[in-house]
Design an enzyme around this catalytic site. Structure first.
Site, PDB file in Angstrom:
ATOM      1  N   ASP A  12      12.425  -6.580  -7.783  1.00  0.00           N
ATOM      2  CA  ASP A  12      11.270  -7.321  -7.254  1.00  0.00           C
ATOM      3  C   ASP A  12      11.086  -8.653  -7.977  1.00  0.00           C
ATOM      4  O   ASP A  12       9.978  -8.979  -8.422  1.00  0.00           O
ATOM      5  CB  ASP A  12       9.997  -6.469  -7.391  1.00  0.00           C
ATOM      6  CG  ASP A  12      10.059  -5.225  -6.525  1.00  0.00           C
ATOM      7  OD1 ASP A  12      10.641  -5.278  -5.424  1.00  0.00           O
ATOM      8  OD2 ASP A  12       9.513  -4.179  -6.939  1.00  0.00           O
ATOM      9  N   LYS A  64       8.778  -0.822   4.008  1.00  0.00           N
ATOM     10  CA  LYS A  64       7.661   0.074   4.334  1.00  0.00           C
ATOM     11  C   LYS A  64       7.203  -0.125   5.781  1.00  0.00           C
ATOM     12  O   LYS A  64       6.048  -0.447   6.056  1.00  0.00           O
ATOM     13  CB  LYS A  64       6.486  -0.153   3.367  1.00  0.00           C
ATOM     14  CG  LYS A  64       6.827   0.198   1.930  1.00  0.00           C
ATOM     15  CD  LYS A  64       5.632   0.158   1.005  1.00  0.00           C
ATOM     16  CE  LYS A  64       6.026   0.558  -0.396  1.00  0.00           C
ATOM     17  NZ  LYS A  64       6.902  -0.423  -1.090  1.00  0.00           N
ATOM     18  N   ILE A  68       4.087   0.099  15.573  1.00  0.00           N
ATOM     19  CA  ILE A  68       4.306   0.935  16.762  1.00  0.00           C
ATOM     20  C   ILE A  68       5.805   1.123  16.960  1.00  0.00           C
ATOM     21  O   ILE A  68       6.617   0.396  16.381  1.00  0.00           O
ATOM     22  CB  ILE A  68       3.677   0.301  18.021  1.00  0.00           C
ATOM     23  CG1 ILE A  68       4.310  -1.074  18.308  1.00  0.00           C
ATOM     24  CG2 ILE A  68       2.162   0.213  17.894  1.00  0.00           C
ATOM     25  CD1 ILE A  68       4.084  -1.560  19.729  1.00  0.00           C
ATOM     26  N   ASP A  69       6.168   2.072  17.820  1.00  0.00           N
ATOM     27  CA  ASP A  69       7.587   2.402  17.982  1.00  0.00           C
ATOM     28  C   ASP A  69       8.456   1.197  18.346  1.00  0.00           C
ATOM     29  O   ASP A  69       9.503   0.959  17.734  1.00  0.00           O
ATOM     30  CB  ASP A  69       7.765   3.547  18.991  1.00  0.00           C
ATOM     31  CG  ASP A  69       7.072   3.300  20.329  1.00  0.00           C
ATOM     32  OD1 ASP A  69       6.378   2.256  20.496  1.00  0.00           O
ATOM     33  OD2 ASP A  69       7.226   4.151  21.231  1.00  0.00           O
ATOM     34  N   PRO A 172       9.416   6.438  -7.062  1.00  0.00           N
ATOM     35  CA  PRO A 172       8.983   5.271  -7.825  1.00  0.00           C
ATOM     36  C   PRO A 172       7.801   5.583  -8.733  1.00  0.00           C
ATOM     37  O   PRO A 172       7.017   6.505  -8.457  1.00  0.00           O
ATOM     38  CB  PRO A 172       8.542   4.297  -6.728  1.00  0.00           C
ATOM     39  CG  PRO A 172       8.017   5.190  -5.644  1.00  0.00           C
ATOM     40  CD  PRO A 172       8.742   6.502  -5.743  1.00  0.00           C
ATOM     41  N   GLY A 194      11.575  -0.582 -11.651  1.00  0.00           N
ATOM     42  CA  GLY A 194      11.594  -2.031 -11.562  1.00  0.00           C
ATOM     43  C   GLY A 194      11.259  -2.703 -12.866  1.00  0.00           C
ATOM     44  O   GLY A 194      12.136  -2.974 -13.701  1.00  0.00           O
ATOM     45  N   ARG A 195       9.958  -2.968 -13.091  1.00  0.00           N
ATOM     46  CA  ARG A 195       9.539  -3.822 -14.195  1.00  0.00           C
ATOM     47  C   ARG A 195      10.026  -3.390 -15.555  1.00  0.00           C
ATOM     48  O   ARG A 195      10.360  -4.237 -16.385  1.00  0.00           O
ATOM     49  CB  ARG A 195       8.004  -3.944 -14.190  1.00  0.00           C
ATOM     50  CG  ARG A 195       7.491  -4.820 -13.063  1.00  0.00           C
ATOM     51  CD  ARG A 195       6.012  -4.655 -12.870  1.00  0.00           C
ATOM     52  NE  ARG A 195       5.677  -3.313 -12.367  1.00  0.00           N
ATOM     53  CZ  ARG A 195       4.452  -2.875 -12.138  1.00  0.00           C
ATOM     54  NH1 ARG A 195       3.428  -3.663 -12.402  1.00  0.00           N
ATOM     55  NH2 ARG A 195       4.231  -1.674 -11.651  1.00  0.00           N
TER      56      ARG A 195
END
Ligand code: O7M
Length: 214
Positions: A12, A64, A68-69, A172, A194-195
């Site tokens: 990130d 993420k 809608i589909d 995570p 990550g960090r």
């Protein structure tokens, strides 16, 4: 998915030189990199294929997906066409949205990860009460890959119980968010970190230390 050393780097960062410096130090030990909105919005989606070509790693696109589909289908297809090997999809949108994402990934011979519950404290309010149902929905839909929190090992354990031993869980929240790698890997197949790696003075040493703890 085979994750070397059971660690996925959450990359990130928003600067290419910084990203490459971290990848130089970490990819001798890792084969799986999670990229998300920070690096993709900063550097463009081409960064996915560039990292794959330059470091011979697999990429999990953490977008993420939660629409809608019809829109999920487009997001998944485009992301996988940019070179991602898999994509993370929210479960709270329901089975039609998730099915559209799953079908599109399968059409591309790739996979989705279903996000069941999140690692931050705020997730307890809206997501926690439905997380077990989300996990069960994933099982009913034949989904094999899940994301569940390292910061709440009781919840992670519960989600493992629902999705079963054959499912693949990535988790995570190890490090800065408070999760412990040994506890996490009792229930998850790999930790997303990550960090505590990329902000460390010595990412390579930090990663070696983490691997030694496993
Ligand atoms: O180790 P950190 O805290 O610096 O980074 C954790 C990464 O995992 C970061 O990329 C988050 O966006 C992501 N993440 C969570 O921290 N919590 C979640 O519940 C879910 C994710 C995630 O990867 O979702 C798919």
């Amino acid at each position: 998915m085979k994750v070397k050393n059971q660690i996925i780097l959450a990359l990130d960062v928003e600067d290419k030189d910084e990203a490459y410096k971290i990848l130089d130090q970490t990819t001798p030990y890792l084969n799986t990199i999670k990229i998300g909105y920070p690096i993709t919005l900063a550097l463009g989606p081409q960064i996915i294929q560039q990292i794959k070509d330059d470091y011979n790693v697999q990429i999990i696109a953490d977008f993420k997906v939660a629409d809608i589909d019809a829109t999920n289908e487009k997001i998944v297809n485009t992301t996988l066409n940019w070179g991602a090997d898999s994509i993370i999809v929210h479960g709270f949108t329901g089975d039609d949205s998730v099915l559209a994402a799953k079908n599109m990934a399968e059409k591309n011979n790739k996979e989705i990860f279903l996000l069941t519950e999140m690692s931050h404290p705020g997730a307890d309010r809206f997501l926690k009460p439905v997380a077990e149902e989300i996990a069960q929905m994933g099982v009913d839909m034949g989904i094999k890959n899940y994301v569940a929190p390292a910061t709440k090992t009781d919840r992670l354990a519960k989600i493992r119980e629902i999705v079963g031993d054959e499912a693949f869980i990535i988790s995570p929240g190890v490090g800065v968010q408070g999760g412990k790698i040994q506890d996490t890997l009792k229930y998850a197949d790999a930790a997303i970190i990550g960090r505590s790696i990329y902000n460390s003075d010595n990412p390579q040493q930090t990663l070696e230390d983490l691997i030694n703890m496993i």
